[in-house]
Design an enzyme around this catalytic site. Structure first.
Site, short mmCIF file in Angstrom:
data_model
loop_
_atom_site.label_atom_id
_atom_site.label_comp_id
_atom_site.label_asym_id
_atom_site.label_seq_id
_atom_site.Cartn_x
_atom_site.Cartn_y
_atom_site.Cartn_z
N GLY A 1 -5.89 1.21 -13.16
CA GLY A 1 -7.09 0.88 -12.39
C GLY A 1 -8.32 1.40 -13.12
CB VAL A 2 -10.57 4.25 -12.27
CG1 VAL A 2 -11.75 4.99 -12.91
CG2 VAL A 2 -10.92 3.85 -10.86
CE1 TYR A 3 -9.43 8.39 -14.90
CE2 TYR A 3 -7.19 9.16 -15.23
CZ TYR A 3 -8.48 9.40 -14.85
OH TYR A 3 -8.84 10.66 -14.42
CB VAL B 1 -3.68 4.86 -5.65
CG1 VAL B 1 -3.48 5.73 -6.85
CG2 VAL B 1 -2.49 4.93 -4.72
CG ASP B 2 -6.82 10.97 -6.22
OD1 ASP B 2 -6.17 11.59 -5.36
OD2 ASP B 2 -7.53 11.52 -7.09
CG ASP C 1 -1.74 1.16 1.46
OD1 ASP C 1 -1.57 2.17 0.74
OD2 ASP C 1 -2.59 1.10 2.36
CB ILE C 2 1.67 3.73 -2.63
CG1 ILE C 2 2.95 4.49 -3.00
CG2 ILE C 2 0.44 4.61 -2.78
CD1 ILE C 2 3.05 4.85 -4.48
CB SER D 1 -3.19 4.89 -16.59
OG SER D 1 -3.27 6.29 -16.77
CG ASN E 1 -9.57 13.50 -10.90
OD1 ASN E 1 -9.65 14.72 -10.83
ND2 ASN E 1 -10.01 12.70 -9.93
N1 AR6 Z 1 -1.36 1.60 -3.00
C1 AR6 Z 1 -0.83 1.24 -4.20
N2 AR6 Z 1 -1.57 1.04 -5.31
C2 AR6 Z 1 -2.90 1.20 -5.18
C3 AR6 Z 1 -3.54 1.58 -3.98
C4 AR6 Z 1 -2.70 1.77 -2.84
N3 AR6 Z 1 -3.18 2.15 -1.66
N4 AR6 Z 1 -4.88 1.65 -4.20
C5 AR6 Z 1 -5.09 1.33 -5.49
N5 AR6 Z 1 -3.90 1.05 -6.09
P1 AR6 Z 1 -6.40 3.87 -9.81
P2 AR6 Z 1 -5.98 5.26 -12.38
C6 AR6 Z 1 -3.62 0.64 -7.47
O1 AR6 Z 1 -7.77 3.46 -10.20
O2 AR6 Z 1 -6.27 4.01 -13.13
C7 AR6 Z 1 -9.10 7.92 -9.23
O3 AR6 Z 1 -10.45 8.02 -8.93
C8 AR6 Z 1 -4.73 0.05 -8.28
O4 AR6 Z 1 -4.92 -1.31 -7.97
O5 AR6 Z 1 -6.16 4.35 -8.42
O6 AR6 Z 1 -4.81 6.10 -12.77
C9 AR6 Z 1 -8.50 9.24 -9.67
O7 AR6 Z 1 -9.08 10.34 -9.01
C10 AR6 Z 1 -4.19 0.23 -9.69
O8 AR6 Z 1 -3.27 -0.81 -10.01
O9 AR6 Z 1 -5.81 5.03 -10.80
C11 AR6 Z 1 -8.79 9.24 -11.13
O10 AR6 Z 1 -10.10 9.72 -11.39
C12 AR6 Z 1 -3.39 1.53 -9.60
O11 AR6 Z 1 -3.25 1.80 -8.20
C13 AR6 Z 1 -8.69 7.79 -11.52
O12 AR6 Z 1 -8.96 7.05 -10.34
C14 AR6 Z 1 -4.06 2.71 -10.27
O13 AR6 Z 1 -5.47 2.61 -10.11
C15 AR6 Z 1 -7.31 7.45 -12.00
O14 AR6 Z 1 -7.30 6.12 -12.47
#
Ligand code: AR6
Length: 174
Positions: A122-124, A36-37, A13-14, A120, A27
């Site tokens: 995850g959600v993206y 993660v945000d 967990d970062i 990018s 975003n």
């Molecule tokens: N530590 C490390 N990695 C994590 C953590 C954590 N605590 N939580 C999630 N991840 P995402 P994106 C991973 O969706 O795709 C947000 O709503 C996760 O499993 O966080 O760049 C922003 O506000 C995945 O592998 O980011 C934007 O609207 C990675 O982090 C949007 O999501 C990225 O997933 C950005 O989407």
């Protein structure tokens, strides 16, 4: 490849990672979100959002820094990855730009260690098999330009992502 030996990958967990800077997959509003945000803002407390409000957003592929509030890091580098649209909308270059700008900013801030999530992927919706080599290669190139940064750690949130990043890193090391 020069710089690649200063990169490591880890499962975790970062928000609990004590690097000088951690990178947030934000975003363009910089006003928080899920993934993660959301985790960074929850764990870091309200001061990060207060600072973000003053930054006026961030373009895709760019990065901006704030303090890290209650996190063990000193800085949060907020970068905005591309939304995956099938691969023909400049997504690869924009993802590379996130890593290039984040390393530049970490160097400007005097950081010796920096930690990245899998931006990018995850959600993206950016396929992690495509994202990992771009993230690692661009970061290695950045480290080669910024010798003061001793280590970049990719902190992956699942075993699956960890395996993909390990495989891509082994490929770069040759
Ligand atoms: N530590 C490390 N990695 C994590 C953590 C954590 N605590 N939580 C999630 N991840 P995402 P994106 C991973 O969706 O795709 C947000 O709503 C996760 O499993 O966080 O760049 C922003 O506000 C995945 O592998 O980011 C934007 O609207 C990675 O982090 C949007 O999501 C990225 O997933 C950005 O989407």
């Amino acid at each position: 490849m020069q710089g690649v030996h200063r990169i490591e990958v880890a499962l975790g967990d970062i928000t609990r990672h004590a690097a000088d800077a951690i990178v947030n997959a934000a975003n363009s509003s910089l006003l928080g979100g899920g993934g993660v945000d959301g985790a960074i803002h929850r764990a870091g407390g309200p001061s990060i959002l207060e600072e973000c409000r003053r930054l006026g957003g961030c373009a895709t592929g760019d990065a901006k820094a704030t303090g890290a509030g209650d996190l063990p890091a000193r800085h949060v580098i907020h970068t905005v990855g591309p939304v995956w649209q099938g691969g023909d909308a400049g997504e690869e270059e924009l993802l590379a730009s996130c890593h290039r700008r984040s390393v530049e900013l970490a160097a400007e801030l005097g950081c010796r260690t920096v930690a990245f999530p899998a931006i990018s992927t995850g959600v993206y919706g950016f396929p992690v098999e495509l994202a990992a080599p771009i993230a690692l290669r661009t970061t290695a190139e950045g480290l080669a330009r910024h010798e003061a940064i001793e280590r970049a750690t990719f902190v992956l949130f699942s075993e699956g992502h960890l395996r993909v990043f390990e495989h891509a890193l082994a490929g770069l090391r040759g």
